[in-house]
Design an enzyme around this catalytic site. Sequence first.
Site, PDB file in Angstrom:
ATOM      1  N   ASP A   1       0.845  -1.197   0.000  1.00  0.00           N
ATOM      2  CA  ASP A   1       0.000   0.000   0.000  1.00  0.00           C
ATOM      3  C   ASP A   1       0.880   1.247   0.000  1.00  0.00           C
ATOM      4  O   ASP A   1       1.880   1.308   0.719  1.00  0.00           O
ATOM      5  CB  ASP A   1      -0.894  -0.021   1.253  1.00  0.00           C
ATOM      6  CG  ASP A   1      -1.964   1.041   1.204  1.00  0.00           C
ATOM      7  OD1 ASP A   1      -3.061   0.752   0.697  1.00  0.00           O
ATOM      8  OD2 ASP A   1      -1.696   2.176   1.655  1.00  0.00           O
TER       9      ASP A   1
ATOM     10  N   ASN B   1      -2.238  12.876  -3.434  1.00  0.00           N
ATOM     11  CA  ASN B   1      -3.187  13.343  -4.452  1.00  0.00           C
ATOM     12  C   ASN B   1      -3.594  14.790  -4.192  1.00  0.00           C
ATOM     13  O   ASN B   1      -3.680  15.591  -5.115  1.00  0.00           O
ATOM     14  CB  ASN B   1      -4.465  12.492  -4.415  1.00  0.00           C
ATOM     15  CG  ASN B   1      -4.385  11.285  -5.331  1.00  0.00           C
ATOM     16  OD1 ASN B   1      -3.776  11.348  -6.383  1.00  0.00           O
ATOM     17  ND2 ASN B   1      -5.007  10.195  -4.919  1.00  0.00           N
TER      18      ASN B   1
ATOM     19  N   HIS C   1      -4.358  14.665  -9.019  1.00  0.00           N
ATOM     20  CA  HIS C   1      -4.742  13.290  -9.353  1.00  0.00           C
ATOM     21  C   HIS C   1      -3.886  12.690 -10.468  1.00  0.00           C
ATOM     22  O   HIS C   1      -3.570  11.501 -10.455  1.00  0.00           O
ATOM     23  CB  HIS C   1      -6.223  13.270  -9.742  1.00  0.00           C
ATOM     24  CG  HIS C   1      -6.926  12.035  -9.308  1.00  0.00           C
ATOM     25  ND1 HIS C   1      -7.134  10.985 -10.145  1.00  0.00           N
ATOM     26  CD2 HIS C   1      -7.452  11.693  -8.097  1.00  0.00           C
ATOM     27  CE1 HIS C   1      -7.760  10.032  -9.484  1.00  0.00           C
ATOM     28  NE2 HIS C   1      -7.967  10.437  -8.243  1.00  0.00           N
TER      29      HIS C   1
ATOM     30  N   ASP D   1      -1.792   9.341 -10.374  1.00  0.00           N
ATOM     31  CA  ASP D   1      -1.847   8.231 -11.346  1.00  0.00           C
ATOM     32  C   ASP D   1      -0.438   7.864 -11.820  1.00  0.00           C
ATOM     33  O   ASP D   1      -0.086   6.690 -11.958  1.00  0.00           O
ATOM     34  CB  ASP D   1      -2.691   8.629 -12.575  1.00  0.00           C
ATOM     35  CG  ASP D   1      -4.171   8.616 -12.265  1.00  0.00           C
ATOM     36  OD1 ASP D   1      -4.544   8.271 -11.132  1.00  0.00           O
ATOM     37  OD2 ASP D   1      -4.964   8.970 -13.165  1.00  0.00           O
TER      38      ASP D   1
ATOM     39  N   GLU E   1      -4.871   2.308  -4.427  1.00  0.00           N
ATOM     40  CA  GLU E   1      -3.405   2.432  -4.329  1.00  0.00           C
ATOM     41  C   GLU E   1      -2.808   1.206  -3.646  1.00  0.00           C
ATOM     42  O   GLU E   1      -1.769   1.282  -3.016  1.00  0.00           O
ATOM     43  CB  GLU E   1      -2.985   3.725  -3.602  1.00  0.00           C
ATOM     44  CG  GLU E   1      -3.968   4.320  -2.638  1.00  0.00           C
ATOM     45  CD  GLU E   1      -4.233   3.450  -1.406  1.00  0.00           C
ATOM     46  OE1 GLU E   1      -5.124   2.586  -1.498  1.00  0.00           O
ATOM     47  OE2 GLU E   1      -3.575   3.662  -0.370  1.00  0.00           O
TER      48      GLU E   1
ATOM     49  N   ARG F   1      13.325  -5.369  -0.239  1.00  0.00           N
ATOM     50  CA  ARG F   1      13.933  -4.789  -1.453  1.00  0.00           C
ATOM     51  C   ARG F   1      12.936  -3.853  -2.146  1.00  0.00           C
ATOM     52  O   ARG F   1      13.295  -2.778  -2.602  1.00  0.00           O
ATOM     53  CB  ARG F   1      14.361  -5.916  -2.393  1.00  0.00           C
ATOM     54  CG  ARG F   1      15.213  -5.439  -3.540  1.00  0.00           C
ATOM     55  CD  ARG F   1      15.766  -6.594  -4.333  1.00  0.00           C
ATOM     56  NE  ARG F   1      14.713  -7.307  -5.040  1.00  0.00           N
ATOM     57  CZ  ARG F   1      14.741  -8.604  -5.322  1.00  0.00           C
ATOM     58  NH1 ARG F   1      15.737  -9.353  -4.929  1.00  0.00           N
ATOM     59  NH2 ARG F   1      13.755  -9.181  -5.966  1.00  0.00           N
TER      60      ARG F   1
HETATM   61  N1  LIG Z   1      -4.501   9.265  -8.329  1.00  0.00           N
HETATM   62  C1  LIG Z   1      -5.171   8.167  -7.930  1.00  0.00           C
HETATM   63  N2  LIG Z   1      -5.551   8.056  -6.662  1.00  0.00           N
HETATM   64  C2  LIG Z   1      -6.208   6.945  -6.264  1.00  0.00           C
HETATM   65  C3  LIG Z   1      -6.491   5.925  -7.171  1.00  0.00           C
HETATM   66  N3  LIG Z   1      -7.151   4.951  -6.490  1.00  0.00           N
HETATM   67  C4  LIG Z   1      -7.263   5.345  -5.213  1.00  0.00           C
HETATM   68  N4  LIG Z   1      -6.694   6.569  -5.061  1.00  0.00           N
HETATM   69  C5  LIG Z   1      -6.621   7.383  -3.878  1.00  0.00           C
HETATM   70  O1  LIG Z   1      -5.817   6.770  -2.906  1.00  0.00           O
HETATM   71  C6  LIG Z   1      -6.131   7.364  -1.637  1.00  0.00           C
HETATM   72  C7  LIG Z   1      -6.055   6.309  -0.569  1.00  0.00           C
HETATM   73  O2  LIG Z   1      -6.114   6.974   0.614  1.00  0.00           O
HETATM   74  P1  LIG Z   1      -6.327   6.284   2.010  1.00  0.00           P
HETATM   75  O3  LIG Z   1      -6.906   4.909   1.838  1.00  0.00           O
HETATM   76  O4  LIG Z   1      -7.067   7.237   2.876  1.00  0.00           O
HETATM   77  O5  LIG Z   1      -4.907   6.029   2.568  1.00  0.00           O
HETATM   78  P2  LIG Z   1      -3.572   6.888   2.585  1.00  0.00           P
HETATM   79  O6  LIG Z   1      -3.784   8.356   2.464  1.00  0.00           O
HETATM   80  O7  LIG Z   1      -2.656   6.267   1.555  1.00  0.00           O
HETATM   81  O8  LIG Z   1      -3.022   6.596   4.027  1.00  0.00           O
HETATM   82  P3  LIG Z   1      -2.319   5.282   4.552  1.00  0.00           P
HETATM   83  O9  LIG Z   1      -2.672   4.157   3.636  1.00  0.00           O
HETATM   84  O10 LIG Z   1      -2.855   5.069   5.936  1.00  0.00           O
HETATM   85  O11 LIG Z   1      -0.847   5.554   4.562  1.00  0.00           O
HETATM   86  C8  LIG Z   1      -7.532   7.965  -1.791  1.00  0.00           C
HETATM   87  O12 LIG Z   1      -7.416   9.365  -1.752  1.00  0.00           O
HETATM   88  C9  LIG Z   1      -7.957   7.531  -3.174  1.00  0.00           C
HETATM   89  O13 LIG Z   1      -8.742   8.519  -3.833  1.00  0.00           O
HETATM   90  C10 LIG Z   1      -6.088   6.090  -8.543  1.00  0.00           C
HETATM   91  O14 LIG Z   1      -6.326   5.246  -9.404  1.00  0.00           O
HETATM   92  N5  LIG Z   1      -5.431   7.228  -8.870  1.00  0.00           N
END
Ligand SMILES: Nc1nc2c(ncn2[C@@H]2O[C@H](COP(=O)(O)OP(=O)(O)OP(=O)(O)O)[C@@H](O)[C@H]2O)c(=O)[nH]1
Length: 325
Positions: A186, A194, A199, A203, A230, A250
């Site tokens: 993750d 973002n 955005h 991506d 993500e 790694r």
């Molecule tokens: N640009 C982009 N963003 C995405 C995509 N899919 C998911 N996201 C974003 O990924 C973010 C995931 O955020 P969270 O699940 O809150 O987690 P985080 O901010 O990474 O925090 P932690 O995982 O706790 O470190 C969200 O803002 C989603 O909108 C994608 O295909 N493109």
Amino acid sequence: MSIGSGGEPGPYNLGGRRGRLLVVDDEPIFVRLIHQLFSAEHEVFMATNGEEALKIYERSAPDLILLDVMMPGMDGLELCRLLKQLPDAREIPVIFVTGYESLDEETACWNAGGVDFVNKPFNPLTLRNRVNVHLALKFQADRLREMAFVDGLTGIANRRQFEERLDLEYRRSRRNQTPLALLMIDVDFFKPYNDRYGHQAGDDCLRKIAALLRENMSRPGDLAARYGGEEFAFLLPETDAAGARVIAERLVETVRQLNLEHLDSSVAPMVTISIGASVLNSDSSEPCGALITLADAQLYRAKKQGRGRVSCALMSAQRGETARS
Ligand SMILES: Nc1nc2c(ncn2[C@@H]2O[C@H](COP(=O)(O)OP(=O)(O)OP(=O)(O)O)[C@@H](O)[C@H]2O)c(=O)[nH]1
């Protein structure tokens, strides 16, 4: 013969793609003719007997096979039956080239798995059109399969492909008594990424991480997939806990080395990932789903412990999770 320059239109659409043809015939004249007929449009691989064809098949990954029925040793029908048992060969059209026009032979061609046949001597235009029509269908099927199994944003496997492969590798690992490892990956603080960089940049970041995962698929059975949003999954057959940890560490390090600025992360000034790893030991009888549940729990643990790190758990015969690190 005037056909074969490759420029004439026909009742098919290849979308500009060159095909890979494997031609199997013991008569050099025929092989030369086919080469002449198709080499401007397609890549042509040639074999003069069944054994050679099986070897060339492995390295040529053909889109279509043109197969002589009558050959000394292994004949075309037998070769076709053998080919159809190989992984992925079921999807590859086989056109038989036959010397006779008997009903029995026609039936034998269909039964062996052929999609079409032409009789010798043949009209070159007919052969070219038949080959190209079947190639066009094969290319369409390839595109549909790709759309169904590949993630549109990153170009790596999608969740559906991952789930199919996980099921397959799980069954294989229980059958062969080999360990199976899964990494759930993750991106840390991706929402703030973002929000700050937009955005599109988000991506782009996912594409770069996916490319890096793909580069790290070092064994034929390894599979990197986009699990959703993500989150990525990395399947590692025949990999024990020590191996899974080495690979996960790694990956964490190489993502850091990408050095993608992330000023809203409290882990580091660049994009980082957290990884939850689970390993099913060779002797464990846990169901397949347990591998995902456990990797998810480890991912949660890695996040709780500060992100940008790996947390790993092993399941073995004593049932359930036996070791965490
Ligand atoms: N640009 C982009 N963003 C995405 C995509 N899919 C998911 N996201 C974003 O990924 C973010 C995931 O955020 P969270 O699940 O809150 O987690 P985080 O901010 O990474 O925090 P932690 O995982 O706790 O470190 C969200 O803002 C989603 O909108 C994608 O295909 N493109």
